[in-house]
Design a protein around this motif. Structure first.
Motif, PDB file in Angstrom:
ATOM      1  N   LEU A   1     -10.686   0.614 -23.930  1.00 44.16           N
ATOM      2  CA  LEU A   1     -11.373  -0.329 -24.819  1.00 44.16           C
ATOM      3  C   LEU A   1     -12.726   0.247 -25.215  1.00 44.16           C
ATOM      4  O   LEU A   1     -13.577   0.487 -24.350  1.00 44.16           O
ATOM      5  N   ARG A   2     -12.921   0.466 -26.501  1.00 43.68           N
ATOM      6  CA  ARG A   2     -14.190   1.013 -26.983  1.00 43.68           C
ATOM      7  C   ARG A   2     -14.781   0.086 -28.040  1.00 43.68           C
ATOM      8  O   ARG A   2     -14.434   0.157 -29.213  1.00 43.68           O
ATOM      9  N   PRO A   3     -15.681  -0.784 -27.625  1.00 41.33           N
ATOM     10  CA  PRO A   3     -16.290  -1.692 -28.591  1.00 41.33           C
ATOM     11  C   PRO A   3     -17.324  -0.959 -29.448  1.00 41.33           C
ATOM     12  O   PRO A   3     -18.005  -0.069 -28.951  1.00 41.33           O
TER      13      PRO A   3
ATOM     14  N   GLY B   1      -7.492   7.772 -31.583  1.00 41.07           N
ATOM     15  CA  GLY B   1      -8.486   6.906 -30.946  1.00 41.07           C
ATOM     16  C   GLY B   1      -9.731   7.676 -30.548  1.00 41.07           C
ATOM     17  O   GLY B   1     -10.846   7.163 -30.606  1.00 41.07           O
ATOM     18  N   ASP B   2      -9.544   8.912 -30.125  1.00 36.10           N
ATOM     19  CA  ASP B   2     -10.677   9.764 -29.784  1.00 36.10           C
ATOM     20  C   ASP B   2     -11.570   9.957 -31.014  1.00 36.10           C
ATOM     21  O   ASP B   2     -12.786   9.778 -30.961  1.00 36.10           O
ATOM     22  N   LEU B   3     -10.939  10.287 -32.143  1.00 29.84           N
ATOM     23  CA  LEU B   3     -11.689  10.551 -33.374  1.00 29.84           C
ATOM     24  C   LEU B   3     -12.315   9.273 -33.923  1.00 29.84           C
ATOM     25  O   LEU B   3     -13.505   9.233 -34.234  1.00 29.84           O
TER      26      LEU B   3
ATOM     27  N   SER C   1     -12.998   6.479 -32.538  1.00 29.88           N
ATOM     28  CA  SER C   1     -14.030   5.809 -31.730  1.00 29.88           C
ATOM     29  C   SER C   1     -15.368   6.529 -31.834  1.00 29.88           C
ATOM     30  O   SER C   1     -16.412   5.897 -31.769  1.00 29.88           O
ATOM     31  N   ASP C   2     -15.364   7.837 -32.010  1.00 31.41           N
ATOM     32  CA  ASP C   2     -16.639   8.523 -32.279  1.00 31.41           C
ATOM     33  C   ASP C   2     -17.201   8.078 -33.625  1.00 31.41           C
ATOM     34  O   ASP C   2     -18.396   7.839 -33.776  1.00 31.41           O
ATOM     35  N   LEU C   3     -16.305   7.968 -34.582  1.00 34.11           N
ATOM     36  CA  LEU C   3     -16.734   7.537 -35.914  1.00 34.11           C
ATOM     37  C   LEU C   3     -17.328   6.131 -35.837  1.00 34.11           C
ATOM     38  O   LEU C   3     -18.434   5.872 -36.312  1.00 34.11           O
TER      39      LEU C   3
HETATM   40 MG    MG Z   1     -14.115  11.679 -27.578  1.00 33.74          MG
END
Ligand code: MG
Ligand code: IPM
Length: 369
Positions: free
Chosen positions: A106-108, A249-251, A253-255
């Motif tokens: 979970l990345r808010p 999701g990695d990309l 969530s950084d964005l």
């Molecule tokens: Mg990352």
């Protein structure tokens, strides 16, 4: 009753600084009688390589699995960049995620009003933004087989990774997203590349089926990952919950993190499946990395780590009031204009990691009465 164990893994780089900071916050909750954790600390990443010869020892892994929740700083740094791939600090983190089976990350991305202007996007685009990215964390191309680099007969080389997802892997992470949406604005956007990838076609079909069968009250939409990246920059507030695979999701969530003005602000929670007693493996960590450029300077922003502790109280210990209290203290500190260098805009004096933690503790003290 035995105390709940909280396992701290500072890791590398600024991990040490932000762990000292979060310990002050934990100490406040303990002293106020609001929590009663047993807090233990261990090694991961480069720190573990130096001390134990491996980025995650079996003993540390066992402690993490036995703990009620794990709070990790960050791993990696130039010192270990030359190591073979399989021995690098990041492998410790990936092994921990995989072994703990924490499949839902979970990345808010939440924009605090006081920081709306420090986003590189226009204030009117990001003000009030509150999205939750649910990233699949233990599958996909990160772990898919076959993988590797081989030398071909003509001497040239071939690198291979495999994107692979099964129905249960898609279902369990989508279920987390739908359940979260029910506690929020009731919308899930599922993201893949079904126009190019079979694993994306499957992803879309399984999410669609699950929604119809179990979550008819939640609104589901689908988006290709490239379009999602574009939409996140164009009109991010159209999203509530985004559910996607490990790599996208990695990309994304950084964005999404950068929409909020600083990677230094974003916490995350990684959750596994609940066992028969309702206990679920959980790993909390800031989204940011180990920031070698500012390591040892005492200026790292500890708020992502502190907010990760808030997420821990909410998701692992059902301490919603404590989580809200801490998030509110952070909001007030920002409203007061307290800033670390990464979130300081012109007109602000930036403070140290230590001073930021002290400010949060100070605000907690005011709210406790
Ligand atoms: Mg990352
Ligand atoms: C993250 C990081 C990690 C990842 C790295 C450090 C292995 O970028 O948590 O987003 O790619 O998952």
């Amino acid at each position: 009753m035995a105390k709940d164990t909280l396992f701290l893994l500072p890791g590398d780089g600024i991990g040490a600084d932000i762990t000292v900071a979060v310990r002050q916050v934990i100490a406040w909750f303990q002293a106020a009688g609001r929590t009663d954790f047993r807090v233990v600390e261990g090694l991961i990443g480069g720190a573990a390589i130096d001390a134990e010869g491996t980025p995650l020892s079996d003993a540390t892994l066992a402690e993490a699995m036995a703990a009620d929740a794990v709070l990790m700083g960050c791993v990696g740094g130039p010192k270990w960049d030359g190591l073979p791939f399989a021995q690098r600090p990041e492998r410790g983190l990936l092994r921990l995620r995989r072994e703990m089976k924490v499949f839902a990350n979970l990345r808010p991305a939440h924009v605090f009003d006081a920081l709306a202007e420090s986003s590189t996007l226009k204030t009117e685009v990001v003000k009030g933004l509150d999205i939750m990215i649910v990233r699949e964390l233990t599958g996909g191309v990160y772990f898919g087989e076959p993988r590797g680099i081989e030398t071909l007969t003509d001497g040239s080389r071939r690198g291979v990774n495999t994107q692979v997802y099964t129905t249960p892997e898609i279902e369990r992470v989508a279920r987390v997203a739908f359940e979260l949406a029910r506690t929020r604005a009731g919308k899930v956007c599922s993201v893949e590349k079904a126009n190019v990838m079979e694993s994306g076609v499957l992803w879309r079909e399984e999410v669609t089926r699950l929604q119809a069968a179990e979550f008819p009250d939640v609104t589901l939409s689908h988006m290709y990952a490239d379009n999602c990246a574009m939409q996140l920059v164009r009109a991010p507030r159209q999203f509530d919950v985004i559910v996607t695979d490990n790599l996208f999701g990695d990309l994304l969530s950084d964005l999404a993190a950068m929409l909020t003005g600083s990677l230094g602000m974003l916490p995350s929670a990684s959750l596994g499946a609940a066992d028969a007693t309702g206990r679920r493996p959980a790993l909390y960590e800031p989204v940011h990395g180990s920031a070698p450029d500012i390591t040892g300077k005492g200026i790292a922003n500890p708020l992502a780590m502190i907010l990760s502790f808030a997420m821990m109280m909410r998701h692992s210990f059902a301490m919603e009031a404590n989580a809200a209290l801490l998030e509110d203290a952070v909001r007030r500190v920002l409203d007061l204009g307290v800033r670390t260098a990464d979130i300081a805009s012109p007109g602000h004096i930036s403070v140290t990691t230590q001073a930021m933690a002290a400010a949060v503790v100070g605000e907690l003290g005011k709210s406790s009465v």
